[in-house]
Structures are given as C-alpha cells and as structure tokens.
Design an enzyme around this catalytic site. Structure first.
Site, PDB file in Angstrom:
ATOM      1  N   LYS A 164    -118.110 -38.581 -22.923  1.00 31.76           N
ATOM      2  CA  LYS A 164    -116.865 -38.449 -23.705  1.00 31.76           C
ATOM      3  C   LYS A 164    -115.700 -39.163 -23.031  1.00 31.76           C
ATOM      4  O   LYS A 164    -114.743 -39.561 -23.690  1.00 31.76           O
ATOM      5  CB  LYS A 164    -116.525 -36.967 -23.882  1.00 31.76           C
ATOM      6  CG  LYS A 164    -117.566 -36.166 -24.646  1.00 31.76           C
ATOM      7  CD  LYS A 164    -117.181 -34.697 -24.687  1.00 31.76           C
ATOM      8  CE  LYS A 164    -118.236 -33.862 -25.390  1.00 31.76           C
ATOM      9  NZ  LYS A 164    -117.883 -32.416 -25.376  1.00 31.76           N
TER      10      LYS A 164
ATOM     11  N   GLN B 297    -124.521 -22.810  -2.757  1.00 37.93           N
ATOM     12  CA  GLN B 297    -124.101 -23.248  -4.084  1.00 37.93           C
ATOM     13  C   GLN B 297    -122.944 -24.214  -3.872  1.00 37.93           C
ATOM     14  O   GLN B 297    -121.948 -23.868  -3.217  1.00 37.93           O
ATOM     15  CB  GLN B 297    -123.679 -22.075  -4.966  1.00 37.93           C
ATOM     16  CG  GLN B 297    -123.553 -22.497  -6.424  1.00 37.93           C
ATOM     17  CD  GLN B 297    -123.333 -21.351  -7.387  1.00 37.93           C
ATOM     18  OE1 GLN B 297    -122.336 -21.336  -8.094  1.00 37.93           O
ATOM     19  NE2 GLN B 297    -124.243 -20.397  -7.420  1.00 37.93           N
TER      20      GLN B 297
ATOM     21  N   ASN C 267    -128.536 -29.595 -22.797  1.00 43.36           N
ATOM     22  CA  ASN C 267    -128.637 -29.547 -21.338  1.00 43.36           C
ATOM     23  C   ASN C 267    -130.000 -29.030 -20.878  1.00 43.36           C
ATOM     24  O   ASN C 267    -130.568 -29.532 -19.902  1.00 43.36           O
ATOM     25  CB  ASN C 267    -127.537 -28.664 -20.768  1.00 43.36           C
ATOM     26  CG  ASN C 267    -126.157 -29.280 -20.914  1.00 43.36           C
ATOM     27  OD1 ASN C 267    -126.021 -30.448 -21.247  1.00 43.36           O
ATOM     28  ND2 ASN C 267    -125.133 -28.490 -20.693  1.00 43.36           N
TER      29      ASN C 267
ATOM     30  N   ARG D  85    -112.077 -29.772 -21.044  1.00 43.52           N
ATOM     31  CA  ARG D  85    -111.480 -28.983 -19.968  1.00 43.52           C
ATOM     32  C   ARG D  85    -110.317 -29.713 -19.312  1.00 43.52           C
ATOM     33  O   ARG D  85    -109.310 -29.122 -18.957  1.00 43.52           O
ATOM     34  CB  ARG D  85    -112.523 -28.649 -18.899  1.00 43.52           C
ATOM     35  CG  ARG D  85    -113.591 -27.687 -19.335  1.00 43.52           C
ATOM     36  CD  ARG D  85    -114.404 -27.243 -18.142  1.00 43.52           C
ATOM     37  NE  ARG D  85    -115.616 -26.550 -18.538  1.00 43.52           N
ATOM     38  CZ  ARG D  85    -116.480 -26.031 -17.682  1.00 43.52           C
ATOM     39  NH1 ARG D  85    -116.263 -26.156 -16.388  1.00 43.52           N
ATOM     40  NH2 ARG D  85    -117.564 -25.417 -18.101  1.00 43.52           N
TER      41      ARG D  85
ATOM     42  N   PRO E 103    -122.821 -29.729 -12.463  1.00 48.45           N
ATOM     43  CA  PRO E 103    -123.522 -31.009 -12.295  1.00 48.45           C
ATOM     44  C   PRO E 103    -123.060 -32.086 -13.282  1.00 48.45           C
ATOM     45  O   PRO E 103    -123.393 -33.256 -13.100  1.00 48.45           O
ATOM     46  CB  PRO E 103    -124.991 -30.629 -12.526  1.00 48.45           C
ATOM     47  CG  PRO E 103    -124.926 -29.397 -13.379  1.00 48.45           C
ATOM     48  CD  PRO E 103    -123.719 -28.653 -12.921  1.00 48.45           C
ATOM     49  N   LEU E 104    -122.294 -31.688 -14.308  1.00 52.19           N
ATOM     50  CA  LEU E 104    -121.724 -32.659 -15.236  1.00 52.19           C
ATOM     51  C   LEU E 104    -120.255 -32.924 -14.942  1.00 52.19           C
ATOM     52  O   LEU E 104    -119.533 -33.499 -15.757  1.00 52.19           O
ATOM     53  CB  LEU E 104    -121.896 -32.183 -16.685  1.00 52.19           C
ATOM     54  CG  LEU E 104    -123.334 -32.134 -17.192  1.00 52.19           C
ATOM     55  CD1 LEU E 104    -123.383 -31.566 -18.603  1.00 52.19           C
ATOM     56  CD2 LEU E 104    -123.980 -33.516 -17.157  1.00 52.19           C
TER      57      LEU E 104
ATOM     58  N   GLN F  31    -110.321 -15.416 -19.709  1.00 58.36           N
ATOM     59  CA  GLN F  31    -109.059 -14.777 -19.339  1.00 58.36           C
ATOM     60  C   GLN F  31    -108.312 -15.592 -18.288  1.00 58.36           C
ATOM     61  O   GLN F  31    -108.909 -16.208 -17.413  1.00 58.36           O
ATOM     62  CB  GLN F  31    -109.324 -13.371 -18.792  1.00 58.36           C
ATOM     63  CG  GLN F  31    -109.993 -12.428 -19.784  1.00 58.36           C
ATOM     64  CD  GLN F  31    -109.150 -12.210 -21.024  1.00 58.36           C
ATOM     65  OE1 GLN F  31    -107.955 -11.907 -20.924  1.00 58.36           O
ATOM     66  NE2 GLN F  31    -109.756 -12.361 -22.178  1.00 58.36           N
TER      67      GLN F  31
ATOM     68  N   TYR G  77    -114.402 -14.784 -12.011  1.00 56.73           N
ATOM     69  CA  TYR G  77    -114.411 -15.385 -13.339  1.00 56.73           C
ATOM     70  C   TYR G  77    -113.762 -14.446 -14.352  1.00 56.73           C
ATOM     71  O   TYR G  77    -114.260 -13.338 -14.617  1.00 56.73           O
ATOM     72  CB  TYR G  77    -115.830 -15.707 -13.793  1.00 56.73           C
ATOM     73  CG  TYR G  77    -116.563 -16.718 -12.937  1.00 56.73           C
ATOM     74  CD1 TYR G  77    -115.905 -17.521 -12.020  1.00 56.73           C
ATOM     75  CD2 TYR G  77    -117.942 -16.867 -13.046  1.00 56.73           C
ATOM     76  CE1 TYR G  77    -116.579 -18.447 -11.239  1.00 56.73           C
ATOM     77  CE2 TYR G  77    -118.627 -17.788 -12.277  1.00 56.73           C
ATOM     78  CZ  TYR G  77    -117.943 -18.573 -11.376  1.00 56.73           C
ATOM     79  OH  TYR G  77    -118.620 -19.481 -10.594  1.00 56.73           O
TER      80      TYR G  77
ATOM     81  N   SER H  36    -121.179 -20.630  -0.492  1.00 54.08           N
ATOM     82  CA  SER H  36    -120.716 -21.583  -1.500  1.00 54.08           C
ATOM     83  C   SER H  36    -119.426 -22.234  -1.032  1.00 54.08           C
ATOM     84  O   SER H  36    -118.525 -21.553  -0.518  1.00 54.08           O
ATOM     85  CB  SER H  36    -120.482 -20.856  -2.829  1.00 54.08           C
ATOM     86  OG  SER H  36    -120.062 -21.751  -3.835  1.00 54.08           O
TER      87      SER H  36
END
Length: 359
Positions: free
Chosen positions: A222, A183, A298, A234, A213-214, A26, A61, A157
C-alpha cells in the site's frame, strides 16, 4: 501449518501465531484497530481452523482490554491453545505500577490471569528492558511465578544483545528460570535484529517470535513511491512504529516485493511474511489483523515457497549496512565464522560479491 520447537524448551508452536494488539482499541491503541468480541471470536476461529496454536497479548494493550477479550474468546476451548502475555509497562499511576521489580511482576501477573480467566500463562514475556531493577530480582520473581504454577515459560522482548546475555548469565549462575524465547521486531523494512539478536538466538538456543513482520503495514504494497497511503492505515492514524530511517530503501524493497508477488499471483504481504519465515533463527511470526480478509491472506503465507533467486533479490535490496565490527570481520575473519555469525555475514558476503562482479 508447520510446528516449530520453541528454543531449547520442549514446546512446539505454530509457525504463525495470532496477536491481539488490535483488540479493544482503547487509548493510543485505537490506531491499531478496534476489534470487538464478536470479530475477535471469528478471527480466532479462523486461526484455529488453520492450525494456529499460540495467541499473543499483553497487559499494556488497550489498558488490559485486549487480555479480557482474548480470555473471553478462548474460554472453554482446548488447552492445546497457548497464550503469551507480557509485563513491564505502566498498569496504574503509582511509581511501582511499572517495570520489572518483584512487586510489579507478581501483581501484574495476577491481574493478567484475572483478565484472561486462566490459571496460568504459557509464555510470560518481559515486555521491555528495565535498567533500574537488578536482573536477579526480576528472575527471582519469574521463578516464584513458575513455582506457583502461574507461568510455564518465560521470555524477553525488545532487549538489546548485552541485556539479554546479562539475564541469561544470571539465570545460569543462580539456577533460576531462564528465558526460552525472544519476541522482537524484524522485517524486510528493518533487519537490525541481524546484528545481535538473531545471532544470539542461534548461539544460545532461544526461540524467536517476530512482532510486526509487515512493519505495521508498510510491507503490504500500500505504501509505494509516488502514491498516497490509504486513509485507514496505521501510519495515517498516528501509530509511531516502526521508525523508518531510510525511506528510499523502503520504497525500493516494496517494489521488489510487488514484483515477486506478481510472479506468484499473491499479495506483497504474503511474500514478506514468507521471506521472514525462512530466515535463520525464526520460530514464528505474530500476525495482527483488523479484518478477516487480511488474516486469511496472511495465514496463507505458511504455504508460500519462494525460490532461492527471489529470496536473494529481497535479501539484497533490504540488506543492512555492516557497522563496526562487522565490516571488519566481513573482510578479515570470514574463514572462521559460526552459524550465528552467518545470520548477518552470509547475506552480506553474497551482496559484496555481487557488487564486485558488477564492477
């Protein structure tokens, strides 16, 4: 699956966790993914089959929809499956519907519990620093939640080092609930956490859960020099994180990733995750996936073992610059550095020695 102790708590969590940032899709989070209940159920099933025991979410989120989906998927499952959620970002239009005030924390936790369909949150994170609210007020609100049985542990975090220490100091002084974990963002794309946050974790006994972490897909192989990024990525969809400050270093790092991946006949993503898992202070990595195939690949990182030579190649190509006072300590204080200092200074010294040898 390996299980690691979370900081100085007695809790053990899987080295790989699963994050729900892709659930719902959303608003601005549409760029991260649009995983529905059925897809989420399958992904959680896969995670459980592979030994994952911690699932991460946040009230921010998809406007709370990620919490709702995760709650539905975990309903009726073992209580051994742990849940983290977070508080800080706006959950309404009012001036008090954000931040780390007592008002917002208590209300937001109740709302998260309702969406999750649970009576407690295992690890409740302060999602971001709030410079306007006294840390004592924030800690007292978290203490209230723990006394009420609504949270088991607390964490922080996206805090700076001095902000984290301010909170830890106040918690010790006032005998209030103290964070057991951070975090934070950390990857081969950006190792900024090595300046303060990872040394702080080693020194103070904080657990560390790594988000992205990626690097939101930048380390999957990619994105390579001279090649067009996939349309479903993304970055192409408008997701702004992480900020890439050195594109050349990113491309150089990805080339080494791909080389090592070919040596193991695995994906570049799997190598990037394996590298992060072995770094000092790291407790776990939070994986996010939009596809089942991504998730399975992963999760396989937990069993990938890199050689010392391969780790060093990745260390060297991605090494952060030594800003002050670290370059001064690297030259003049290396004989009296602690394990916490060596999180940053150890790889830096090796790189300096390698460069001097080439001259």
């Amino acid at each position: 699956m390996q299980y690691r102790q979370l900081g100085r708590s007695g809790l053990k969590i899987s080295a790989l966790n699963f994050g729900s940032v892709t659930f719902g899709g959303q608003g601005n989070f549409a760029a991260t993914g649009k995983v529905d209940v059925a897809e989420a159920t399958r992904m959680v099933d896969i995670c459980v089959e592979h030994g994952v025991n911690m699932f991460d979410t946040a009230d921010a989120y998809s406007g709370g929809e990620a919490e709702e989906i995760l709650g539905r998927v975990l309903q009726g499952r073992s209580r051994e499956l742990l849940v983290t959620s977070k508080v800080r970002f706006p959950t309404g239009k009012g001036p008090n519907e954000q931040g780390l005030s007592r008002h917002h924390i208590l209300n937001a936790c109740d709302d998260s519990l309702r969406r999750l369909g649970r009576d407690h949150i295992d690890l409740y994170y302060l999602h971001e620093w709030d410079g306007l609210t006294p840390v004592e007020e924030t800690l007292e609100a978290l203490q209230t939640l723990r006394d009420q049985g609504k949270i088991r542990y607390a964490g922080i975090s996206n805090f700076a080092g001095w902000q984290a220490m301010k909170l830890l100091g106040a918690a010790e002084r006032d005998r209030l609930i103290a964070p057991v974990s951070q975090q934070l963002y950390y990857s081969l794309e950006a190792r900024d956490a090595e300046y303060e946050l990872l040394p702080l974790a080693v020194d103070q006994g904080l657990g560390v859960q790594v988000w992205s972490p990626l690097a939101c897909g930048l380390l999957t192989g990619k994105y390579r020099r001279g090649k067009t990024a996939p349309e479903d990525s993304r970055r192409i969809s408008g997701w702004p994180e992480p900020e890439v400050r050195d594109l050349k270093k990113l491309y150089d790092t990805v080339e080494v990733l791909v080389q090592i991946a070919e040596e193991h006949s695995v994906s570049a993503a799997r190598v990037a995750l394996a590298w992060t898992l072995h770094k000092p202070g790291i407790t776990s990595l939070v994986l996010g996936a939009r596809k089942e195939s991504q998730l399975l690949d992963n999760l396989a990182a937990a069993s990938l073992r890199l050689t010392q030579e391969q780790v060093r190649r990745l260390d060297d190509v991605s090494a952060p610059d030594l800003i002050y006072p670290y370059w001064h300590q690297n030259r003049n204080a290396f004989d009296r550095l602690s394990k916490a200092d060596l999180v940053l200074q150890g790889p830096a010294k090796r790189l300096r020695e390698a460069l001097e040898t080439k001259k």
